[in-house]
Design a protein around this motif. Structure first.
Motif, short mmCIF file in Angstrom:
data_model
loop_
_atom_site.label_atom_id
_atom_site.label_comp_id
_atom_site.label_asym_id
_atom_site.label_seq_id
_atom_site.Cartn_x
_atom_site.Cartn_y
_atom_site.Cartn_z
N HIS A 40 -36.68 -82.14 24.07
CA HIS A 40 -36.06 -82.66 22.86
C HIS A 40 -35.23 -83.86 23.28
CE1 HIS A 40 -36.90 -78.40 22.16
NE2 HIS A 40 -37.04 -78.72 20.89
N GLU A 91 -37.12 -84.12 17.48
CA GLU A 91 -38.45 -83.60 17.72
C GLU A 91 -39.30 -83.80 16.48
OE1 GLU A 91 -38.55 -79.41 18.58
OE2 GLU A 91 -37.63 -78.88 16.68
N HIS A 98 -39.31 -73.19 14.24
CA HIS A 98 -38.93 -72.33 15.36
C HIS A 98 -37.43 -72.32 15.52
CE1 HIS A 98 -40.05 -76.32 17.16
NE2 HIS A 98 -38.81 -76.23 17.58
N HIS A 100 -34.22 -72.47 18.02
CA HIS A 100 -33.90 -73.01 19.34
C HIS A 100 -32.91 -72.11 20.04
CE1 HIS A 100 -35.47 -76.82 17.55
NE2 HIS A 100 -36.06 -76.83 18.74
N GLU A 111 -37.94 -72.47 22.68
CA GLU A 111 -38.30 -72.39 21.27
C GLU A 111 -38.86 -71.01 20.99
OE1 GLU A 111 -40.92 -75.74 20.73
OE2 GLU A 111 -39.21 -77.03 20.30
ZN ZN Z 1 -37.90 -77.57 19.11
#
Ligand code: ZN
Ligand code: ZN
Length: 148
Positions: A40, A91, A98, A100, A111
């Motif tokens: 990221h 991202e 998802h 983090h 993720e």
């Molecule tokens: Zn991510």
């Protein structure tokens, strides 16, 4: 610390073109870097990677392009538990949301995808009649390697 990012619907550049966004050479370069990033990245590291290919590309272009991608809903801006202060990370939005998981000791970002997460979103939408456009969940803690 590579992580696996979820698959994106279709290449960002293609998506932008289909929405009538003018694709300059610099935009294309930045979009490709964002799309291909396995971590990221923050704005400065995006800029550094872009500069390796186009020495004249300036930071303003990076911020403007990120702003455009955010407005288009194609890129998420994350603060990742503020592990690195006020830095923001970016991202390409994956097909599935998802969670983090940020390790507060080593900084590893993992993720996590789950059908339960999708169910929870559905439940929120039904019970609150709220149409979710973007959802962001982060957990801070110790990864498996950092627990003694
Ligand atoms: Zn991510
Ligand atoms: Zn860790």
């Amino acid at each position: 610390m590579p992580i696996e990012s979820g698959a994106f619907r279709r290449p960002l550049a293609q998506e932008l073109i289909s929405r009538g966004v003018r694709m300059t050479r610099r935009r294309r370069l930045l979009v490709e870097i964002i799309q291909g990033a396995e971590r990221h990245p923050d704005a400065v590291s995006l800029w550094q990677r872009a500069r390796a290919q186009d020495a004249t590309l300036n930071k303003v272009t990076v911020y403007r392009t990120l702003g455009m991608l955010k407005r288009q809903g194609l890129v998420d801006e994350l603060d990742l538990m503020h592990l690195e202060g006020e830095k923001h990370f970016y991202e390409a939005r994956p097909t599935r949301d998802h969670i983090h998981l940020a390790c507060i000791k080593c900084g590893r970002i993992q993720e996590f995808e789950s059908s339960l997460f999708e169910k929870l979103k559905g439940q929120i939408e039904r019970e609150r009649r709220f149409r979710i456009e973007v959802v962001r969940v982060e957990a801070g803690g110790y990864c498996d390697r950092c627990q003694e």
